[in-house]
Design a protein around this motif. Structure first.
Motif, short mmCIF file in Angstrom:
data_model
loop_
_atom_site.label_atom_id
_atom_site.label_comp_id
_atom_site.label_asym_id
_atom_site.label_seq_id
_atom_site.Cartn_x
_atom_site.Cartn_y
_atom_site.Cartn_z
N MET A 1 0.83 -1.20 0.00
CA MET A 1 0.00 0.00 0.00
C MET A 1 0.86 1.25 0.00
SD MET A 1 -3.31 -0.79 2.29
CE MET A 1 -4.09 0.66 1.65
N ALA A 2 2.05 1.18 0.57
CA ALA A 2 2.92 2.36 0.59
C ALA A 2 3.27 2.81 -0.81
CB ALA A 2 4.18 2.07 1.39
N ILE A 3 3.25 1.91 -1.75
CA ILE A 3 3.54 2.26 -3.14
C ILE A 3 2.44 3.15 -3.69
CG2 ILE A 3 3.73 1.30 -5.48
CD1 ILE A 3 4.97 -1.19 -4.16
N ASN A 4 1.22 3.03 -3.17
CA ASN A 4 0.06 3.74 -3.69
C ASN A 4 -0.29 4.99 -2.90
OD1 ASN A 4 -0.36 1.79 -5.72
ND2 ASN A 4 -1.33 0.46 -4.23
N LEU A 5 0.70 5.66 -2.31
CA LEU A 5 0.42 6.89 -1.56
C LEU A 5 -0.14 7.95 -2.50
CD1 LEU A 5 3.59 7.18 0.70
CD2 LEU A 5 1.31 6.42 1.36
N ASN A 6 -1.09 8.72 -2.00
CA ASN A 6 -1.64 9.80 -2.81
C ASN A 6 -0.83 11.07 -2.60
OD1 ASN A 6 -2.48 11.00 -0.44
ND2 ASN A 6 -4.65 10.65 -0.77
N GLY A 7 -1.26 12.17 -3.19
CA GLY A 7 -0.54 13.44 -3.10
C GLY A 7 -0.44 13.99 -1.69
N GLU A 8 -1.32 13.58 -0.80
CA GLU A 8 -1.28 14.06 0.58
C GLU A 8 -0.46 13.13 1.47
OE1 GLU A 8 -5.23 14.86 1.99
OE2 GLU A 8 -5.75 15.95 0.17
N GLY A 9 0.10 12.07 0.91
CA GLY A 9 0.99 11.20 1.66
C GLY A 9 0.33 10.07 2.42
N TYR A 10 -0.85 9.66 2.01
CA TYR A 10 -1.46 8.51 2.69
C TYR A 10 -2.09 7.57 1.68
CZ TYR A 10 -5.99 10.91 2.30
OH TYR A 10 -7.11 11.54 1.84
N ALA A 11 -2.25 6.34 2.11
CA ALA A 11 -2.86 5.31 1.28
C ALA A 11 -4.15 4.86 1.94
CB ALA A 11 -1.92 4.13 1.11
N MET A 12 -5.08 4.43 1.14
CA MET A 12 -6.35 3.96 1.67
C MET A 12 -6.59 2.53 1.21
SD MET A 12 -8.77 7.31 1.14
CE MET A 12 -10.16 6.52 1.92
N GLY A 13 -7.27 1.78 2.04
CA GLY A 13 -7.64 0.43 1.68
C GLY A 13 -8.71 -0.09 2.62
N THR A 14 -9.54 -0.95 2.12
CA THR A 14 -10.57 -1.54 2.95
C THR A 14 -9.98 -2.71 3.74
OG1 THR A 14 -11.25 -3.13 1.28
CG2 THR A 14 -12.34 -0.97 1.23
N LEU A 15 -10.70 -3.17 4.75
CA LEU A 15 -10.25 -4.35 5.49
C LEU A 15 -10.10 -5.55 4.56
CD1 LEU A 15 -12.29 -4.21 8.82
CD2 LEU A 15 -9.87 -3.72 8.49
N ASP A 16 -11.01 -5.67 3.61
CA ASP A 16 -10.93 -6.78 2.66
C ASP A 16 -9.67 -6.69 1.80
OD1 ASP A 16 -13.30 -8.04 3.51
OD2 ASP A 16 -14.50 -6.73 2.23
N GLU A 17 -9.34 -5.48 1.34
CA GLU A 17 -8.13 -5.30 0.53
C GLU A 17 -6.88 -5.60 1.33
OE1 GLU A 17 -9.55 -1.82 -2.59
OE2 GLU A 17 -8.83 -1.23 -0.60
N LEU A 18 -6.85 -5.13 2.57
CA LEU A 18 -5.70 -5.39 3.43
C LEU A 18 -5.57 -6.88 3.72
CD1 LEU A 18 -6.02 -2.43 5.92
CD2 LEU A 18 -4.23 -2.75 4.22
N ALA A 19 -6.69 -7.54 3.99
CA ALA A 19 -6.68 -8.98 4.28
C ALA A 19 -6.15 -9.75 3.08
CB ALA A 19 -8.07 -9.44 4.67
N GLN A 20 -6.57 -9.37 1.91
CA GLN A 20 -6.11 -10.04 0.69
C GLN A 20 -4.61 -9.78 0.49
OE1 GLN A 20 -8.02 -8.75 -2.92
NE2 GLN A 20 -7.18 -10.43 -4.11
N CYS A 21 -4.17 -8.58 0.76
CA CYS A 21 -2.77 -8.21 0.58
C CYS A 21 -1.85 -9.03 1.48
CB CYS A 21 -2.61 -6.72 0.86
SG CYS A 21 -0.98 -6.07 0.51
N VAL A 22 -2.25 -9.23 2.73
CA VAL A 22 -1.42 -9.98 3.67
C VAL A 22 -1.87 -11.44 3.82
CG1 VAL A 22 -0.64 -7.97 4.96
CG2 VAL A 22 -2.71 -9.13 5.67
N GLN A 23 -2.83 -11.85 3.00
CA GLN A 23 -3.32 -13.22 2.94
C GLN A 23 -3.78 -13.75 4.29
OE1 GLN A 23 -0.12 -15.33 1.03
NE2 GLN A 23 -0.61 -14.45 -0.95
N THR A 24 -4.70 -13.02 4.89
CA THR A 24 -5.30 -13.44 6.15
C THR A 24 -6.77 -13.02 6.16
OG1 THR A 24 -4.98 -13.51 8.55
CG2 THR A 24 -4.69 -11.38 7.49
N SER A 25 -7.45 -13.28 7.24
CA SER A 25 -8.87 -12.94 7.31
C SER A 25 -9.06 -11.47 7.68
CB SER A 25 -9.57 -13.82 8.34
OG SER A 25 -9.13 -13.48 9.65
#
Length: 64
Positions: A1-25
Motif C-alpha cells: 500500500m505504501a507504493i500507492n500513496l496519494n498526493g497528501e501522503g497517505y494510502a487507503m484500503g478496505t479491510l478486505d483489501e488489506l486482508a487479501q494483501c497480507v493473505q489473512t482474514s
C-alpha cells in the motif's frame, strides 16, 4: 500500500483489501489494527480511517 500513496501522503484500503494483501482474514486485520492503536503506532481518525503516528518519524538527535 505504501507504493500507492496519494498526493497528501497517505494510502487507503478496505479491510478486505488489506486482508487479501497480507493473505489473512478480515477479522485478523481488524484485530491487528486495534493492537497498533493500543501501542500508539497508528491513531484512529474516524470510523474506518487510521493514521500513522507522526511522532514515530521525528528526527532523532544524538550528541557525542
Amino acid at each position: 500500500m505504501a507504493i500507492n500513496l496519494n498526493g497528501e501522503g497517505y494510502a487507503m484500503g478496505t479491510l478486505d483489501e488489506l486482508a487479501q494483501c497480507v493473505q489473512t482474514s478480515r477479522s485478523h486485520v481488524n484485530k491487528g489494527l486495534l493492537v497498533l492503536v493500543k501501542y500508539n503506532l497508528i491513531s484512529k481518525k474516524k470510523r474506518g480511517e487510521y493514521w500513522i503516528n507522526p511522532a514515530l518519524f521525528r528526527p532523532a538527535y544524538m550528541e557525542m
